[in-house]
Design a protein around this motif. Sequence first.
Motif, short mmCIF file in Angstrom:
data_model
loop_
_atom_site.label_atom_id
_atom_site.label_comp_id
_atom_site.label_asym_id
_atom_site.label_seq_id
_atom_site.Cartn_x
_atom_site.Cartn_y
_atom_site.Cartn_z
N TYR A 7 0.84 -1.20 0.00
CA TYR A 7 0.00 0.00 0.00
C TYR A 7 0.87 1.25 0.00
N ALA A 8 1.90 1.25 0.86
CA ALA A 8 2.81 2.40 0.92
C ALA A 8 3.55 2.58 -0.40
N TYR A 9 3.96 1.46 -1.01
CA TYR A 9 4.67 1.55 -2.29
C TYR A 9 3.76 2.12 -3.38
N GLN A 10 2.48 1.78 -3.34
CA GLN A 10 1.56 2.35 -4.33
C GLN A 10 1.43 3.86 -4.14
N LEU A 11 1.36 4.30 -2.91
CA LEU A 11 1.33 5.74 -2.65
C LEU A 11 2.58 6.41 -3.20
N LEU A 12 3.73 5.79 -2.98
CA LEU A 12 4.99 6.37 -3.44
C LEU A 12 5.11 6.34 -4.97
N SER A 13 4.50 5.34 -5.60
CA SER A 13 4.61 5.24 -7.06
C SER A 13 3.98 6.44 -7.75
N ALA A 14 2.99 7.04 -7.10
CA ALA A 14 2.30 8.18 -7.70
C ALA A 14 2.76 9.51 -7.12
N ALA A 15 3.64 9.49 -6.14
CA ALA A 15 4.09 10.73 -5.49
C ALA A 15 4.81 11.61 -6.50
N GLY A 16 4.34 12.82 -6.65
CA GLY A 16 4.96 13.77 -7.57
C GLY A 16 4.62 13.56 -9.03
N TRP A 17 3.86 12.51 -9.33
CA TRP A 17 3.52 12.21 -10.72
C TRP A 17 2.32 13.05 -11.15
N THR A 18 2.34 13.53 -12.37
CA THR A 18 1.18 14.20 -12.95
C THR A 18 1.12 13.93 -14.44
N SER A 19 -0.09 13.81 -14.95
CA SER A 19 -0.27 13.59 -16.39
C SER A 19 -0.55 14.89 -17.15
N LEU A 20 -0.62 16.02 -16.43
CA LEU A 20 -0.99 17.28 -17.09
C LEU A 20 -0.13 17.60 -18.32
N PRO A 21 1.22 17.43 -18.26
CA PRO A 21 2.01 17.80 -19.44
C PRO A 21 1.76 16.93 -20.67
N PHE A 22 1.38 15.66 -20.47
CA PHE A 22 1.26 14.79 -21.64
C PHE A 22 -0.17 14.44 -22.04
N LEU A 23 -1.17 14.88 -21.28
CA LEU A 23 -2.55 14.55 -21.66
C LEU A 23 -2.89 15.02 -23.09
N PRO A 24 -2.46 16.22 -23.51
CA PRO A 24 -2.76 16.62 -24.88
C PRO A 24 -2.09 15.75 -25.94
N LEU A 25 -1.10 14.95 -25.54
CA LEU A 25 -0.39 14.09 -26.49
C LEU A 25 -1.01 12.69 -26.59
N ILE A 26 -1.99 12.39 -25.72
CA ILE A 26 -2.65 11.09 -25.76
C ILE A 26 -3.69 11.12 -26.88
N ARG A 27 -3.44 10.34 -27.93
CA ARG A 27 -4.31 10.36 -29.11
C ARG A 27 -5.37 9.29 -29.09
N GLN A 28 -5.31 8.37 -28.13
CA GLN A 28 -6.32 7.32 -28.07
C GLN A 28 -7.70 7.92 -27.77
N ARG A 29 -8.71 7.36 -28.41
CA ARG A 29 -10.07 7.77 -28.06
C ARG A 29 -10.31 7.40 -26.59
#
Length: 278
Positions: free
Chosen positions: A199-221
């Motif tokens: 559980y702690a490792y899952q919290l850490l896996s997302a710490a500081g992560w954001t998709s904001l810079p690359f969301l416009p680059l996701i071309r999948q429907r």
Amino acid sequence: MMTTSDVGRSERASMLTIGRRPLAVRVRPGAGTGPPLVLMNGIGATMDVLDPFVDALDPAIEVVRFDAPGVGASPAPTVPQRYCSIARLLGAALDRLDYGRVDVLGISWGGGLAQQFAFQNPRRCRRLVLAATATGSLMVPGSPTVLAKMVTPRRHTDPDYARRIAGSLYGGSLRADTGPVPLNKSVDAIGRRSSRRGYAYQLLSAAGWTSLPFLPLIRQRTLILAGADDPIVPLVNAKIMARLLPDVRLEVNPDGHLGLIVRAEQLGDSVARFLGQP
């Protein structure tokens, strides 16, 4: 290395060893010809959490699900893994299962992983479904009291506690236990074993992560499923993602964070229609 066994509901369970990392995987064969749908669960939740959704989903759709490292039957790694590493691990597991193109659905924490997987695999990932999720560390958060309940795995280990906080934590029809799937069944679905380290490792896996810079680059429907009353991921986050993704449909349901479980029939139909579109 791969070991396989049959489980209930016509599914095949496998323990894959990718490098030296074991990963528990389950496959529900589909009767159709479309790509399989890969499910990515919320934090601390085993692959069983989406049983109601899988049961409601069109049997023509092949379903692949797995326990994230440190959850359920998948042992915790020696060190935390970032989303990008888990996405690579999943890609290797799909190679081992002999899958090419896939559709991906992620809920909550799994929605972040789904976004990362789609970004890293623009040709392999055909369609993307994001449920009750947001853009990571740069999101509009829930209230501090809600977030305080999220940083501990107690809701996955103490069923009585999980039922007491279900309404305030997950919102929607669970506040009054009026949903199509009763509170006890919904809470039991998420109350399966998860190691504290995992559980702690899952919290850490997302710490500081954001998709904001690359969301416009996701071309999948993309299909975004959001609850109107989600205390963990407020609705505004879905609207932000919908503005940034190039090819997206936003569907808002009247439930909360567990809409995919509580309204499995309704949202299962939405997902099946979306995946079946030409």
